[in-house]
Scaffold this active site. Structure first.
Site, mmCIF file in Angstrom:
data_model
loop_
_atom_site.group_PDB
_atom_site.id
_atom_site.type_symbol
_atom_site.label_atom_id
_atom_site.label_comp_id
_atom_site.label_asym_id
_atom_site.label_seq_id
_atom_site.Cartn_x
_atom_site.Cartn_y
_atom_site.Cartn_z
ATOM 1 N N GLY A 185 0.661 -1.232 0.061
ATOM 2 C CA GLY A 185 0.073 0.004 -0.109
ATOM 3 C C GLY A 185 0.747 1.138 0.125
ATOM 4 N N ASP A 218 -6.157 -8.285 -6.015
ATOM 5 C CA ASP A 218 -5.293 -8.104 -4.459
ATOM 6 C C ASP A 218 -4.249 -7.087 -4.509
ATOM 7 O OD1 ASP A 218 -7.050 -10.119 -3.249
ATOM 8 O OD2 ASP A 218 -6.066 -11.599 -4.196
ATOM 9 N N LEU A 219 -4.441 -6.059 -3.430
ATOM 10 C CA LEU A 219 -3.342 -4.700 -3.741
ATOM 11 C C LEU A 219 -1.851 -5.396 -3.494
ATOM 12 C CD1 LEU A 219 -2.954 -1.827 -3.904
ATOM 13 C CD2 LEU A 219 -3.391 -1.853 -1.466
ATOM 14 N N ASP A 220 -1.048 -5.194 -4.232
ATOM 15 C CA ASP A 220 0.306 -5.353 -4.159
ATOM 16 C C ASP A 220 0.717 -7.038 -4.091
ATOM 17 O OD1 ASP A 220 0.923 -2.733 -4.878
ATOM 18 O OD2 ASP A 220 0.962 -2.289 -2.703
ATOM 19 N N GLU A 221 -0.262 -7.606 -4.544
ATOM 20 C CA GLU A 221 0.089 -9.168 -4.278
ATOM 21 C C GLU A 221 0.133 -9.942 -5.470
ATOM 22 O OE1 GLU A 221 -2.419 -11.141 -1.157
ATOM 23 O OE2 GLU A 221 -2.266 -9.235 0.173
#
Length: 280
Positions: A196, A221-224
């Site tokens: 994030g 999925d954020l930054d995954e």
């Protein structure tokens, strides 16, 4: 007259796969210029071949036949095909400027279809490199409304890849599906740490001795998403948050360039949420 093709194979592992794929190339009158493979124990067999085949050979038929032969997923790409990107950037422009500079130097087979931003700051960058600039302001819009406006603007452009060069908006699953192209994001931390925004401040708060940057495929999925490239550098107690950000900018540019090179040269294979990168 021959055509040069990159073949990427991902299949359940079994004995004889290399013999099967190379024999197939021989049988259709092809020649293998490069071949590399890797086995992930218990997961998959992956292979990258650069082959020269007769111009009369259908690439689509070859792809389908290798897929049947290996019981796997196969993609084929004509060698030298240029990748058209839509370059997204918010306020911090260092990564976008670096991408454009490398495009101008012809370091990769990349053309830039447009530069997209939620800020007016980078119109000059677009003018400098003679690329269309699309500004879509937030102006109180909801995420859905803003994404709809971006998608409407993108309808005017053809592109194969979205590059998120410090584009600081969280993209919805609907947006990622409707762009109909993969997206590569650069994140200002060594994922999976500090997911994030505000990663450098949080790294300083935590007292880390190592900072990094990550380029990865964007997912819901954020930054995954699957990681393509990472780099790190040591820091000390003398470095404040601004120092971390300054030193991290170089890492961000480096990993994004590395990821774009690997993607555009068809050196990346996905297996689940991990990547196999066949080195140049």
């Amino acid at each position: 007259m021959n055509q040069d093709v990159v073949v990427l194979v991902s299949a359940p592992d079994r004995a004889g796969l290399v013999a099967d794929t190379t024999s197939y190339v021989r049988d259709i009158g092809g020649n293998i210029a490069e071949a590399e493979q890797h086995t992930i124990p218990g997961l998959a067999f992956v292979q990258r071949m650069v082959i020269s085949i007769p111009s009369t050979q259908s690439v689509e038929v070859m792809r389908d036949e290798i897929a049947v032969l290996t019981s796997g997923e196969v993609t084929c790409h004509l060698l030298g095909t240029r990748t058209r990107i839509a370059l997204f950037v918010s306020r911090a422009g260092h990564a976008a400027y670096d991408v454009m500079s490398k495009v101008a130097l012809a370091e990769n087979p990349i053309d830039v279809a447009c530069i997209v931003s939620d800020q007016p700051d980078h119109a000059d960058l677009a003018r400098r490199f003679d690329v269309p600039f699309v500004e879509v302001k937030v102006d109180g819009r909801t995420r859905e409304e803003h994404e709809s406006a971006v998608l409407e603007a993108l309808d005017s452009f053809d592109f194969d890849l979205v590059v998120l060069a410090r584009y600081m908006r969280i993209l919805s699953a609907d947006f990622l599906e409707r762009i109909n192209a993969p997206a590569i994001n650069v994140h200002h931390a060594l994922l999976p740490a500090f997911i994030g925004a505000g990663a450098y401040q949080r790294a300083w708060d935590r007292g880390v001795k190592l900072i990094g940057a990550t380029a990865h495929y964007a997912t819901v999925d954020l930054d995954e998403g699957p990681i393509i490239a990472q780099a790190s550098t040591a820091v000390s107690h003398r470095d404040g948050p601004d120092d971390l950000a300054r030193r991290g900018r170089e890492l961000e540019c480096a990993v994004l360039a590395q990821a774009l090179s690997a993607h555009c040269q068809y050196r990346v294979l996905l297996t689940g949420n991990r990547t196999i990168i066949f080195e140049d």
